[in-house]
Enzyme design. Structure first.
Site, PDB file in Angstrom:
ATOM      1  N   THR A 146       0.832  -1.201   0.000  1.00 34.40           N
ATOM      2  CA  THR A 146       0.000   0.000   0.000  1.00 34.40           C
ATOM      3  C   THR A 146       0.869   1.253   0.000  1.00 34.40           C
ATOM      4  O   THR A 146       1.776   1.389   0.818  1.00 34.40           O
ATOM      5  CB  THR A 146      -0.904   0.003   1.243  1.00 34.40           C
ATOM      6  OG1 THR A 146      -1.667  -1.201   1.271  1.00 34.40           O
ATOM      7  CG2 THR A 146      -1.833   1.208   1.228  1.00 34.40           C
ATOM      8  N   GLU A 147       0.576   2.164  -0.938  1.00 39.87           N
ATOM      9  CA  GLU A 147       1.289   3.439  -1.055  1.00 39.87           C
ATOM     10  C   GLU A 147       2.795   3.255  -1.222  1.00 39.87           C
ATOM     11  O   GLU A 147       3.584   4.141  -0.914  1.00 39.87           O
ATOM     12  CB  GLU A 147       1.001   4.318   0.164  1.00 39.87           C
ATOM     13  CG  GLU A 147      -0.480   4.624   0.370  1.00 39.87           C
ATOM     14  CD  GLU A 147      -1.087   5.430  -0.756  1.00 39.87           C
ATOM     15  OE1 GLU A 147      -0.385   6.302  -1.302  1.00 39.87           O
ATOM     16  OE2 GLU A 147      -2.259   5.196  -1.093  1.00 39.87           O
ATOM     17  N   LEU A 148       3.191   2.093  -1.727  1.00 39.78           N
ATOM     18  CA  LEU A 148       4.607   1.745  -1.919  1.00 39.78           C
ATOM     19  C   LEU A 148       5.418   1.867  -0.640  1.00 39.78           C
ATOM     20  O   LEU A 148       6.602   2.208  -0.660  1.00 39.78           O
ATOM     21  CB  LEU A 148       5.245   2.593  -3.038  1.00 39.78           C
ATOM     22  CG  LEU A 148       4.640   2.464  -4.433  1.00 39.78           C
ATOM     23  CD1 LEU A 148       5.512   3.170  -5.459  1.00 39.78           C
ATOM     24  CD2 LEU A 148       4.447   1.008  -4.835  1.00 39.78           C
ATOM     25  N   ILE A 149       4.793   1.598   0.498  1.00 41.83           N
ATOM     26  CA  ILE A 149       5.500   1.647   1.781  1.00 41.83           C
ATOM     27  C   ILE A 149       6.468   0.469   1.872  1.00 41.83           C
ATOM     28  O   ILE A 149       6.104  -0.673   1.604  1.00 41.83           O
ATOM     29  CB  ILE A 149       4.506   1.593   2.949  1.00 41.83           C
ATOM     30  CG1 ILE A 149       3.635   2.857   2.965  1.00 41.83           C
ATOM     31  CG2 ILE A 149       5.240   1.432   4.285  1.00 41.83           C
ATOM     32  CD1 ILE A 149       2.496   2.805   3.968  1.00 41.83           C
ATOM     33  N   TRP A 209       5.208   6.536  -1.350  1.00 39.36           N
ATOM     34  CA  TRP A 209       5.125   7.470  -2.480  1.00 39.36           C
ATOM     35  C   TRP A 209       4.159   8.620  -2.175  1.00 39.36           C
ATOM     36  O   TRP A 209       3.779   9.366  -3.064  1.00 39.36           O
ATOM     37  CB  TRP A 209       4.735   6.739  -3.766  1.00 39.36           C
ATOM     38  CG  TRP A 209       3.309   6.298  -3.936  1.00 39.36           C
ATOM     39  CD1 TRP A 209       2.290   6.339  -3.020  1.00 39.36           C
ATOM     40  CD2 TRP A 209       2.726   5.764  -5.139  1.00 39.36           C
ATOM     41  NE1 TRP A 209       1.125   5.852  -3.568  1.00 39.36           N
ATOM     42  CE2 TRP A 209       1.357   5.485  -4.870  1.00 39.36           C
ATOM     43  CE3 TRP A 209       3.216   5.489  -6.409  1.00 39.36           C
ATOM     44  CZ2 TRP A 209       0.506   4.950  -5.824  1.00 39.36           C
ATOM     45  CZ3 TRP A 209       2.358   4.944  -7.352  1.00 39.36           C
ATOM     46  CH2 TRP A 209       1.028   4.682  -7.070  1.00 39.36           C
TER      47      TRP A 209
END
Length: 282
Positions: free
Chosen positions: A145-148, A262
């Site tokens: 999720t969200e490039l975490i 991101w």
């Protein structure tokens, strides 16, 4: 030969209805299905259906040389089934070309990775079962999720945030010094990176096309022209994340001591954990 890797995140959250004090203990319906349906249909008409048709035409026009990748949240897949079966069918048509990869991710587009590895793994399993059920593919690459992320021993594809954000955020900004952005100009920027790496990773929300950047901005015309212009250069090709991981060599080892994402200008966790109220809620 450098490859261009397009990855599109597709997600719609469930909207909550107005829930008053007097509903407590009497009404246990918390989601606003009418809002969920109307938003899905609106974005379908502005983004999903026209953009899916555009990508399908480009894949056929270039005999499979044009490739892209999608990451569908599980809740988005469920909402397609419930509210937009025509959208689901159009995505299935794309995946069936063999030129579209579907990534694994968390079912509910959540921050589970930060709090519970058991929940994290359970959501990935739930998501992948949905992907297998509706697209008949098993994901081989994962996006959080969200490039975490923080780094472990994995092959990590890094987003080229400048070139990605030129499309996702700056495309219609008349104050931007590069406005208007043509496919010719953008392609020249891609070509200028020849020799600086094996892949150019362009990651963005799929709603960029038609929803965040409206049709009147010329965003569809831009994407209609871009694949052919890139493929005119025999040094360049398109690839999916799994293909990049399989065929490209790692360029460096990275030490990432703190979480990166991101999101926003900070590109950290402050969008969700930036104040005491958020931390208390989590």
């Amino acid at each position: 030969m450098p490859s261009v890797c397009f990855y599109f995140q597709v997600h719609q959250p469930y909207r909550l209805r107005h829930y008053s004090f007097f509903d407590i203990g009497h009404n246990h319906i918390y989601e606003d299905d009418e809002a969920n349906r109307s938003i899905m249909r609106k974005v379908a008409q502005k983004c999903y259906l026209p953009m899916n048709d555009l990508l399908y035409r480009q894949i056929k026009r270039h005999d499979g040389a044009f490739k892209v990748c999608f990451s569908f949240s599980g809740v988005f897949i469920d909402q397609m089934v419930q509210f937009a079966p025509d959208v689901l069918e159009s995505f299935q048509k794309l995946v069936d070309t063999g030129c579209v990869e579907v990534l694994s991710e968390t079912y509910a587009h959540t921050l589970a990775f930060l709090f519970s590895m058991d929940e994290f793994r359970a959501q990935i399993d739930e998501h992948d079962r949905l992907v297998k059920k509706y697209f008949n593919v098993t994901p081989t690459a994962f996006r959080n999720t969200e490039l975490i992320y923080t780094c472990r021993r994995i092959r990590l594809l890094l987003k080229n945030y400048r070139l990605s954000d030129d499309i996702a955020f700056r495309f219609s900004n008349r104050a931007w010094e590069e406005y208007p952005l043509s496919a010719e100009k953008y392609t020249s920027w891609l070509f200028s990176l020849n020799g600086q790496g094996e892949t150019i990773n362009l990651f963005m929300d799929y709603e960029t096309f038609g929803e965040h950047q409206w049709e009147v901005t010329g965003i569809f015309d831009f994407m209609e022209a871009l694949p052919g212009m890139v493929l005119k250069n025999k040094d360049f090709s398109f690839a999916t994340p799994t293909e990049v991981a399989e065929h490209c060599s790692p360029m460096a080892r990275l030490d990432i001591p703190r979480f990166i994402s991101w999101a926003d200008a900070e590109r950290d966790l402050s969008a969700w954990r930036g104040n005491d109220l958020q931390d208390d809620a989590l």
